[in-house]
Motif scaffolding. Structure first.
Motif, PDB file in Angstrom:
ATOM      1  N   ILE A 105      80.924  -7.338 -64.396  1.00 13.20           N
ATOM      2  CA  ILE A 105      81.957  -8.149 -63.748  1.00 13.20           C
ATOM      3  C   ILE A 105      83.106  -7.274 -63.245  1.00 13.20           C
ATOM      4  N   PRO A 106      83.351  -7.280 -61.930  1.00 11.34           N
ATOM      5  CA  PRO A 106      84.500  -6.553 -61.386  1.00 11.34           C
ATOM      6  C   PRO A 106      85.795  -7.118 -61.983  1.00 11.34           C
ATOM      7  N   ARG A 107      86.738  -6.217 -62.273  1.00  6.32           N
ATOM      8  CA  ARG A 107      87.994  -6.643 -62.908  1.00  6.32           C
ATOM      9  C   ARG A 107      89.192  -6.092 -62.156  1.00  6.32           C
ATOM     10  N   TYR A 108      90.284  -6.834 -62.263  1.00  6.05           N
ATOM     11  CA  TYR A 108      91.550  -6.474 -61.630  1.00  6.05           C
ATOM     12  C   TYR A 108      92.663  -6.677 -62.642  1.00  6.05           C
ATOM     13  N   LYS A 109      93.683  -5.841 -62.577  1.00  5.78           N
ATOM     14  CA  LYS A 109      94.844  -6.017 -63.453  1.00  5.78           C
ATOM     15  C   LYS A 109      95.394  -7.419 -63.237  1.00  5.78           C
ATOM     16  N   ASN A 110      95.767  -8.043 -64.317  1.00  4.23           N
ATOM     17  CA  ASN A 110      96.355  -9.394 -64.284  1.00  4.23           C
ATOM     18  C   ASN A 110      95.408 -10.435 -63.690  1.00  4.23           C
ATOM     19  N   ASP A 111      94.083 -10.250 -63.842  1.00  6.33           N
ATOM     20  CA  ASP A 111      93.134 -11.237 -63.308  1.00  6.33           C
ATOM     21  C   ASP A 111      92.923 -12.425 -64.258  1.00  6.33           C
ATOM     22  N   ARG A 112      93.565 -12.380 -65.408  1.00 11.96           N
ATOM     23  CA  ARG A 112      93.520 -13.469 -66.399  1.00 11.96           C
ATOM     24  C   ARG A 112      92.109 -13.711 -66.937  1.00 11.96           C
ATOM     25  N   GLU A 163      83.025   2.182 -56.197  1.00  7.65           N
ATOM     26  CA  GLU A 163      83.034   2.852 -54.894  1.00  7.65           C
ATOM     27  C   GLU A 163      83.247   1.865 -53.743  1.00  7.65           C
ATOM     28  N   THR A 164      82.756   0.641 -53.908  1.00  6.26           N
ATOM     29  CA  THR A 164      82.737  -0.329 -52.822  1.00  6.26           C
ATOM     30  C   THR A 164      83.958  -1.238 -52.800  1.00  6.26           C
ATOM     31  N   LEU A 165      84.401  -1.658 -53.963  1.00 11.75           N
ATOM     32  CA  LEU A 165      85.505  -2.598 -54.081  1.00 11.75           C
ATOM     33  C   LEU A 165      86.731  -1.893 -54.651  1.00 11.75           C
ATOM     34  N   GLU A 166      87.888  -2.412 -54.381  1.00 14.96           N
ATOM     35  CA  GLU A 166      89.117  -1.834 -54.930  1.00 14.96           C
ATOM     36  C   GLU A 166      89.421  -2.481 -56.278  1.00 14.96           C
ATOM     37  N   VAL A 167      88.570  -2.196 -57.260  1.00 17.50           N
ATOM     38  CA  VAL A 167      88.704  -2.785 -58.592  1.00 17.50           C
ATOM     39  C   VAL A 167      89.518  -1.871 -59.497  1.00 17.50           C
ATOM     40  N   ASP A 168      90.044  -2.463 -60.565  1.00 15.93           N
ATOM     41  CA  ASP A 168      90.744  -1.682 -61.580  1.00 15.93           C
ATOM     42  C   ASP A 168      89.835  -1.339 -62.748  1.00 15.93           C
TER      43      ASP A 168
END
Length: 130
Positions: free
Chosen positions: A99-106, A71-76
């Protein structure tokens, strides 16, 4: 137990959220900004020591943390990793990383684990007995 950082050194102002059995703080060495740590309020070394009531509290808290991050962060997405037993850092007990994650965050690119041979068939058989 008296040398446990989680039991002795977490200050009240560091606690972001808590339940009857757990408290949530920011990870001091975050993999990603917003990395949370869920730790039990009592010195539990392994998930197998938790009663059903405590386990239910943990999974509901994990769900709440994932919801708040989303809700708070723009995470994937969010990765949840739990540490148990003697493999943990000295001065800690059973805990969960959120752990917040993002596409292509390696995220998985930095994993450099030394493989160990195991009897995969024995594990499969034991799992199928559950």
């Amino acid at each position: 137990m008296n040398n446990c950082n989680f039991c002795q050194q977490i200050k009240a102002e560091e606690i972001l959220l808590e339940t009857s059995y757990f408290k949530v703080v920011f990870e001091i060495n975050p993999v990603q900004a917003g990395h949370l740590l869920i730790m039990s309020k009592t010195h539990i070394m392994d998930i197998r020591e938790m009663s059903d009531e405590i386990l239910f509290d943990l999974i509901k808290l994990e769900q709440k943390c994932v919801s708040k991050i989303s809700e708070t962060l723009e995470v994937d997405g969010v990765t949840i990793a739990e540490n148990n037993g003697s493999i943990m850092d000295k001065g800690t007990h059973c805990h969960v990383h959120v752990i917040p994650r993002y596409k292509n965050d390696r995220f998985w690119d930095n994993q450099n684990v030394l493989p160990h041979e195991i009897d995969i068939l024995k594990l499969k058989e034991n799992l199928q007995k559950i």
